[in-house]
Write an enzyme that holds these catalytic residues in place. Sequence first.
Site, short mmCIF file in Angstrom:
data_model
loop_
_atom_site.label_atom_id
_atom_site.label_comp_id
_atom_site.label_asym_id
_atom_site.label_seq_id
_atom_site.Cartn_x
_atom_site.Cartn_y
_atom_site.Cartn_z
N TYR A 159 43.83 52.16 31.80
CA TYR A 159 44.07 52.13 32.89
C TYR A 159 43.99 50.97 33.93
O TYR A 159 44.86 50.63 34.53
CB TYR A 159 43.43 53.50 33.69
CG TYR A 159 44.05 54.91 33.10
CD1 TYR A 159 45.13 55.38 33.79
CD2 TYR A 159 43.53 55.45 32.06
CE1 TYR A 159 45.76 56.33 33.42
CE2 TYR A 159 44.10 56.66 31.70
CZ TYR A 159 45.25 57.23 32.17
OH TYR A 159 45.68 58.20 31.75
N GLU B 279 47.56 57.42 26.70
CA GLU B 279 47.95 57.67 27.95
C GLU B 279 47.90 56.25 28.58
O GLU B 279 47.18 55.26 28.32
CB GLU B 279 46.58 58.31 28.45
CG GLU B 279 46.59 59.92 28.48
CD GLU B 279 45.08 60.58 29.02
OE1 GLU B 279 44.69 59.82 30.07
OE2 GLU B 279 44.62 61.47 28.42
N GLU C 61 43.50 66.30 38.79
CA GLU C 61 42.70 65.12 38.72
C GLU C 61 41.22 65.33 38.67
O GLU C 61 40.47 64.61 39.31
CB GLU C 61 43.19 63.94 39.45
CG GLU C 61 42.76 62.56 39.15
CD GLU C 61 42.65 62.11 37.58
OE1 GLU C 61 43.45 62.71 36.78
OE2 GLU C 61 41.79 61.33 37.09
N TRP C 62 40.67 66.13 37.96
CA TRP C 62 39.14 66.22 37.63
C TRP C 62 38.36 66.19 39.13
O TRP C 62 38.96 66.87 39.99
CB TRP C 62 38.57 65.37 36.69
CG TRP C 62 39.41 65.46 35.43
CD1 TRP C 62 40.38 64.37 35.09
CD2 TRP C 62 39.65 66.38 34.43
NE1 TRP C 62 40.87 64.98 33.71
CE2 TRP C 62 40.51 66.08 33.50
CE3 TRP C 62 38.96 67.76 34.43
CZ2 TRP C 62 40.80 67.02 32.50
CZ3 TRP C 62 39.29 68.75 33.46
CH2 TRP C 62 40.11 68.26 32.51
N HIS D 108 39.98 68.40 25.38
CA HIS D 108 40.45 67.68 26.38
C HIS D 108 39.42 68.19 27.64
O HIS D 108 39.75 68.68 28.57
CB HIS D 108 41.86 67.57 26.91
CG HIS D 108 42.28 66.43 27.71
ND1 HIS D 108 43.36 65.43 27.51
CD2 HIS D 108 41.69 66.13 28.81
CE1 HIS D 108 43.20 64.58 28.43
NE2 HIS D 108 42.51 64.84 29.40
N GLN E 44 44.17 70.88 33.29
CA GLN E 44 44.74 70.18 34.26
C GLN E 44 46.22 70.88 34.78
O GLN E 44 46.67 70.45 35.98
CB GLN E 44 45.05 68.76 34.09
CG GLN E 44 43.66 67.78 33.80
CD GLN E 44 43.78 66.59 33.65
OE1 GLN E 44 44.04 65.97 32.30
NE2 GLN E 44 43.91 65.59 34.71
N ASN F 274 39.69 64.11 23.40
CA ASN F 274 40.24 63.02 24.30
C ASN F 274 39.15 62.40 24.82
O ASN F 274 38.08 63.27 25.44
CB ASN F 274 40.92 63.75 25.25
CG ASN F 274 41.38 62.87 26.42
OD1 ASN F 274 42.29 62.02 26.18
ND2 ASN F 274 40.79 62.95 27.72
N GLU F 275 38.97 61.12 24.77
CA GLU F 275 37.92 60.39 25.42
C GLU F 275 36.51 60.92 25.41
O GLU F 275 36.05 61.25 26.56
CB GLU F 275 38.47 60.34 27.03
CG GLU F 275 39.82 59.73 27.08
CD GLU F 275 40.53 59.61 28.65
OE1 GLU F 275 39.54 60.16 29.49
OE2 GLU F 275 41.46 59.10 29.02
N TRP G 50 51.12 58.99 31.13
CA TRP G 50 50.16 59.79 31.75
C TRP G 50 50.56 59.87 33.37
O TRP G 50 50.28 58.99 34.23
CB TRP G 50 48.68 59.53 31.89
CG TRP G 50 48.00 60.52 32.36
CD1 TRP G 50 47.61 60.81 33.88
CD2 TRP G 50 47.56 61.88 32.04
NE1 TRP G 50 46.71 61.89 33.82
CE2 TRP G 50 46.82 62.81 32.86
CE3 TRP G 50 47.63 62.44 30.25
CZ2 TRP G 50 46.09 63.79 32.58
CZ3 TRP G 50 47.04 63.50 30.24
CH2 TRP G 50 46.69 64.43 31.26
O1 IFM Z 1 43.57 62.48 34.31
C1 IFM Z 1 43.10 61.83 33.33
C2 IFM Z 1 43.13 62.41 31.82
O2 IFM Z 1 42.61 63.81 31.73
C3 IFM Z 1 42.13 61.73 31.03
N1 IFM Z 1 42.48 60.15 31.19
C4 IFM Z 1 42.39 59.56 32.20
C5 IFM Z 1 43.53 60.64 33.34
C6 IFM Z 1 43.40 59.89 34.61
O3 IFM Z 1 42.26 59.69 35.13
#
Ligand code: IFM
Length: 472
Positions: A321, A377, A430-431, A148, A48, A192-193, A423
């Site tokens: 989030y 985050e 942002e993906w 990540h 990112q 990550n996630e 975060w």
């Molecule tokens: O930007 C992402 C991050 O890479 C992983 N968690 C959520 C963020 C916001 O969408």
Amino acid sequence: MENDASAVIDAKPPQSLTDPLTDPFTPPADSSLWRTNFLLGAATASYQIEGAATEDGRLPSIWDTFSATPGKVLAGDTGALACDHYHRWEEDVNLLAGLGLEAYRLSTAWPRVMDENGAPNHKGLDFYKRLLGRLKEKGISTFVTLYHWDLPQHLEDRGGWLNRDTAYRFADYADLMSRELHGLVDAWATLNEPWCSAYLGYGNGHHAPGLANGRFATQAMHHLLLAHGLAIPVLHANDPRSLKGLVANVGRGTPNSESAGDRRAAELYEVQHNAWILDPLFKGEYPQDLVELWPGTEPLVLEGDMQTIAAPLDFLGINYYFRTSLASDGAHGFRDVPLEGVERTQMGWEVYPDGLRDLLIGFKETYANLPPIYITENGMASNDEVVDGRVEDTQRISFLKRHLAAVDQAIKAGVDVRGYFLWSLMDNFEWAFGYERRFGIVHIDYATQKRTIKRSAELVAKFLKDRNARAQ
Ligand code: IFM
């Protein structure tokens, strides 16, 4: 790392700092945030922010391939340049230090540090050594995530996370990184996630590598969790003094009505988002409810896998989030029915701080062996603009304050939360949404790469300064 959540320091902020008109961020006097051992930092991730996608021997990742595929990312954006952090890392470390942030969570790019045969790429490793070394010099705690989402493309070409062998390759990568970087890392997170990697990457195709098959998602998840479990003892052997954990994104579901069907829909949503990952880690089994949700998608699990996955952890990273409102889909699943009239962010996500508190308390009740938690985050996207050299991100300031209050409530309810990472440190890629969505507390002008500290960052810095002054 000095971070004992049991030691409460009774520090009261001066009255003037709690005036919401002049300082809309500073937490109230009785907040746990005033404890100097509650770590406050910011987070980023390699793809990112780094850019330099073809430099110094970095190999392509699945996100290079995916973002170069027309229609996959908004406006055709890619991470080829991103925030050019690979070249501007010194400026970025100075930003972190200047804000007084105590910890930095970053990720290392697997395709930057290892070649196709698993041999180290020293130029890539040196980048992380320089970066982490400078952070240490500045007294900033380092939280390093190994994965990540930027899987080397050559591994995807051999099946990616659908191939069990990728889990063993990940353990090799963890071995290399912890041998090379030990002493520079305070806390390692393996993944990550994994929900996003498995579900968005292999289940619905919104993320790289863009495959869409329910059976793929459960198998990819199993191999991701196996990779995590294989890496933990390796990290421990090479770097016994650091913390080891995993970062999970968690979701709060709420029923759209009081009907039994909608209540079950909200439960199943949380099973899919939370228990799918946390049950294997802390109970050594997949939740039974997954079978109801996705019949016939059970992954192939070999003997001993679940014990490997359930290796004890030093910490759990929680990314939170938003909340989602759910209704029954009339069969065995759920559908998202957005609530009207609620506050939302640039992502369209509902702002719901209580969800973070309630999930944290729920996890403590559900998992007897839950380790200490870091909020790895939390933050929000807004359409921030620089006006006369300033960025007034008022919604973010309020968002952060309310979510930190929710963390404080969870701590007071007995949850061992030891830190919080915003975060993100800076606006970034942002993906699937590219550069349009801005999550940073530092604004990036992508045309010039100029960094501008937003108002939210100024207020966080002010709070940290006040907290330190009081602790003297
Ligand atoms: O930007 C992402 C991050 O890479 C992983 N968690 C959520 C963020 C916001 O969408």
